[in-house]
Write an enzyme that holds these catalytic residues in place. Structure first.
Site, PDB file in Angstrom:
ATOM      1  N   SER A 109       0.825  -1.216   0.000  1.00 24.25           N
ATOM      2  CA  SER A 109       0.000   0.000   0.000  1.00 24.25           C
ATOM      3  C   SER A 109       0.859   1.265   0.000  1.00 24.25           C
ATOM      4  CB  SER A 109      -0.872  -0.034   1.260  1.00 24.25           C
ATOM      5  OG  SER A 109      -1.414   1.230   1.543  1.00 24.25           O
ATOM      6  N   TYR A 132      -2.266   5.723  -3.848  1.00 23.52           N
ATOM      7  CA  TYR A 132      -3.283   6.709  -3.485  1.00 23.52           C
ATOM      8  C   TYR A 132      -2.893   8.012  -4.156  1.00 23.52           C
ATOM      9  CZ  TYR A 132      -5.802   3.939   0.015  1.00 23.52           C
ATOM     10  OH  TYR A 132      -6.574   2.991   0.645  1.00 23.52           O
ATOM     11  N   THR A 158      -5.969   3.082  -6.636  1.00 20.07           N
ATOM     12  CA  THR A 158      -7.229   2.851  -5.905  1.00 20.07           C
ATOM     13  C   THR A 158      -8.186   4.010  -6.170  1.00 20.07           C
ATOM     14  OG1 THR A 158      -6.182   1.502  -4.217  1.00 20.07           O
ATOM     15  CG2 THR A 158      -8.241   2.573  -3.598  1.00 20.07           C
ATOM     16  N   LYS A 255      -8.184  -0.210  -9.090  1.00 19.63           N
ATOM     17  CA  LYS A 255      -8.676  -1.019  -7.964  1.00 19.63           C
ATOM     18  C   LYS A 255      -9.907  -0.342  -7.363  1.00 19.63           C
ATOM     19  CE  LYS A 255      -7.260  -2.924  -3.501  1.00 19.63           C
ATOM     20  NZ  LYS A 255      -8.115  -2.216  -2.558  1.00 19.63           N
ATOM     21  N   HIS A 279     -13.442  -2.429  -1.469  1.00 20.69           N
ATOM     22  CA  HIS A 279     -12.494  -2.124  -0.399  1.00 20.69           C
ATOM     23  C   HIS A 279     -12.821  -2.924   0.874  1.00 20.69           C
ATOM     24  CE1 HIS A 279      -9.308   1.087   0.008  1.00 20.69           C
ATOM     25  NE2 HIS A 279      -9.342   0.673   1.257  1.00 20.69           N
TER      26      HIS A 279
HETATM   27  C1  LIG Z   1      -6.831  -3.340   7.378  1.00 20.90           C
HETATM   28  C2  LIG Z   1      -7.030  -3.054   5.915  1.00 20.90           C
HETATM   29  C3  LIG Z   1      -6.284  -2.048   5.327  1.00 20.90           C
HETATM   30  C4  LIG Z   1      -6.454  -1.782   3.954  1.00 20.90           C
HETATM   31  N1  LIG Z   1      -5.655  -0.825   3.361  1.00 20.90           N
HETATM   32  C5  LIG Z   1      -5.785  -0.597   2.035  1.00 20.90           C
HETATM   33  C6  LIG Z   1      -4.941   0.350   1.383  1.00 20.90           C
HETATM   34  O1  LIG Z   1      -4.073   0.966   1.991  1.00 20.90           O
HETATM   35  N2  LIG Z   1      -5.129   0.544   0.045  1.00 20.90           N
HETATM   36  C7  LIG Z   1      -6.087  -0.131  -0.672  1.00 20.90           C
HETATM   37  O2  LIG Z   1      -6.217   0.098  -1.881  1.00 20.90           O
HETATM   38  N3  LIG Z   1      -6.877  -1.039  -0.074  1.00 20.90           N
HETATM   39  C8  LIG Z   1      -6.743  -1.294   1.241  1.00 20.90           C
HETATM   40  N4  LIG Z   1      -7.545  -2.225   1.835  1.00 20.90           N
HETATM   41  C9  LIG Z   1      -8.508  -3.005   1.009  1.00 20.90           C
HETATM   42  C10 LIG Z   1      -7.847  -4.270   0.474  1.00 20.90           C
HETATM   43  O3  LIG Z   1      -6.892  -3.976  -0.513  1.00 20.90           O
HETATM   44  C11 LIG Z   1      -8.893  -5.198  -0.140  1.00 20.90           C
HETATM   45  O4  LIG Z   1      -9.592  -4.511  -1.137  1.00 20.90           O
HETATM   46  C12 LIG Z   1      -9.873  -5.742   0.904  1.00 20.90           C
HETATM   47  O5  LIG Z   1      -9.184  -6.105   2.080  1.00 20.90           O
HETATM   48  C13 LIG Z   1     -10.625  -6.931   0.350  1.00 20.90           C
HETATM   49  O6  LIG Z   1     -11.533  -7.425   1.266  1.00 20.90           O
HETATM   50  P1  LIG Z   1     -11.221  -8.650   2.287  1.00 20.90           P
HETATM   51  O7  LIG Z   1     -10.463  -8.053   3.429  1.00 20.90           O
HETATM   52  O8  LIG Z   1     -12.559  -9.141   2.659  1.00 20.90           O
HETATM   53  O9  LIG Z   1     -10.407  -9.659   1.535  1.00 20.90           O
HETATM   54  C14 LIG Z   1      -7.402  -2.508   3.195  1.00 20.90           C
HETATM   55  C15 LIG Z   1      -8.148  -3.513   3.825  1.00 20.90           C
HETATM   56  C16 LIG Z   1      -7.973  -3.799   5.159  1.00 20.90           C
HETATM   57  C17 LIG Z   1      -8.770  -4.903   5.792  1.00 20.90           C
END
Ligand SMILES: Cc1cc2nc3c(=O)[nH]c(=O)nc-3n(C[C@H](O)[C@H](O)[C@H](O)COP(=O)(O)O)c2cc1C
Length: 382
Positions: A109, A132, A158, A255, A279
């Site tokens: 990330s 981002y 994203t 994304k 997300h």
């Molecule tokens: C704790 C956490 C932090 C996340 N941070 C980011 C991030 O910094 N950038 C991003 O594009 N998605 C982020 N996501 C979303 C994930 O990339 C992903 O889309 C999501 O976790 C998918 O769902 P799942 O947790 O049910 O597999 C984050 C998700 C979680 C759970």
């Protein structure tokens, strides 16, 4: 509980819950508003049944796939997630190394806690950087340039965080990055002494992709919602996506695409992939789940662009269902984050190993030797 007793993601979740201070656990586990979309992301898979074939000679199976130009050894990769050194002191280092062992892609990330350069030089398997789009174009451009220099394979922009989601668990716990030192948080650290010792005895927490440009998140405690609202550029539009793609010049993914119109537009601007994603339910509660939306997207653009189904995956059968609909690969966050929090790299390896074993067993039970043999003929929706 030991990790060799963790047979599924729920087991790791329970372990993570015990090990982490409450605000940090709920930051991982929580989602937006009433968390309806978060729950639906997994429930959607349960509305659809697999129809196996038999007598197919499945003594050896090949679950590899090629997505965004990267050959990966299992059809599931690690979505980029923020702040991993808060969850375990090894953070992204642990996840990257575990992903490398399984020959799958690792996503880091913009809010990662290990530098682009360190990840670039430490693993040889495919690497995705999640961008981002910051108001400070100098910062946005510096991340792209650093990824080019560090030989990253894929850039994923994203597009679903134009403003912060309403994550009420974080509001309730007062979660910030880095954790704010208050009486309440100190009490919570005291109740989780192993986490606290590991966190405070290791290198200082920071966000190395950002620290030369902003103090927020590295030195100044801020909620993730406030970070999105103050630092990210809400004027971001399709032309900006084109400009990022051109500056990057390699495999480019959007994304957080959910609509057919946007999927088609992604093709028009020359993206090589889209991640169908909400997300993890953390942004717009009430939005459709990736698996529910997948067929329409694949029908519209599946011949022209790689479609990844992101979110809600807790089982190998979920991966098989998404691939049967037409996804090139699946990805997930919490499926490895609980394991990271529970036990660092060995935990993530165990979680990926469990999922790989499930995918292999499920492919055999489906009478399927390679992922391209999966099709909608294998599925019935209830
Ligand atoms: C704790 C956490 C932090 C996340 N941070 C980011 C991030 O910094 N950038 C991003 O594009 N998605 C982020 N996501 C979303 C994930 O990339 C992903 O889309 C999501 O976790 C998918 O769902 P799942 O947790 O049910 O597999 C984050 C998700 C979680 C759970």
């Amino acid at each position: 509980m030991r990790i060799d007793r963790c047979n599924n993601i729920g087991d790791f979740r329970a372990m993570a819950r015990r090990r982490l201070p409450g605000p940090i656990f709920h930051y991982i586990d929580g989602a937006a508003d009433d968390e309806v979309t978060y729950r639906r992301n997994t429930e959607a898979y349960e509305q659809c049944d697999l129809v196996p074939n038999v007598l197919a000679g499945v003594e050896s199976i090949d679950m590899s796939t090629t997505v965004m130009g990267q050959k990966i050894h299992m059809p599931l990769f690690c979505s980029p997630t923020a702040l991993q050194r808060l969850f375990h002191h090894d953070g992204e280092r642990a996840v990257a190394k575990a992903a490398e062992k399984f020959g799958t892609m690792f996503g880091i990330s913009s809010l990662g806690t290990i530098s682009i350069e360190e990840i670039g030089s430490s693993i040889s398997t495919p690497k995705l950087f999640q961008l981002y789009f910051h108001k400070d174009r100098g910062l946005t451009n510096s991340m792209i340039e650093r990824c080019i220099a560090a030989n990253f394979d894929v850039l994923a922009l994203t597009v679903d965080t134009i403003t912060g989601g309403n994550r009420e668990r974080d509001l309730r716990t007062g979660f910030t990055s880095p954790p704010r030192l208050t009486l309440k948080s100190l009490l919570s650290f005291a109740m989780h002494p192993r986490w606290a010792a590991d966190h405070f005895m290791h290198e200082k927490f920071e966000l190395p992709q950002l620290k030369d440009y902003v103090n927020e998140g590295s030195n100044i405690s801020i909620s993730v919602g406030d970070y999105f609202n103050t630092m990210l550029d809400q004027s971001m539009n399709w032309q900006d996506a084109v400009d990022v793609r051109k500056k990057w010049g390699k495999q480019f993914c959007l994304k957080g695409i959910m609509s057919i119109a946007d999927a088609k537009r992604a093709v028009d601007i020359g993206a090589t992939a889209i991640m169908v994603s909400n997300h993890g339910g953390r942004q717009l509660d009430g939005s459709r789940s990736p698996f529910d939306q997948l067929a329409e997207i694949v029908d519209a653009v599946g011949d022209e662009i790689d479609v990844v189904c992101d979110g809600g995956i807790t089982r190998g059968t979920h991966v098989l269902k998404a691939l049967s609909v037409g996804a090139k690969a699946c990805s997930g966050g919490r499926l490895y984050l609980y394991a990271l929090a529970a036990a660092g790299q060995p935990g993530v390896e165990r979680a990926l190993g469990n999922l790989r074993a499930e995918i292999e067993r499920d492919m055999k039970l489906m009478g399927c030797r390679s992922v391209d043999q999966l099709s909608r003929d294998n599925l019935r929706f209830r």
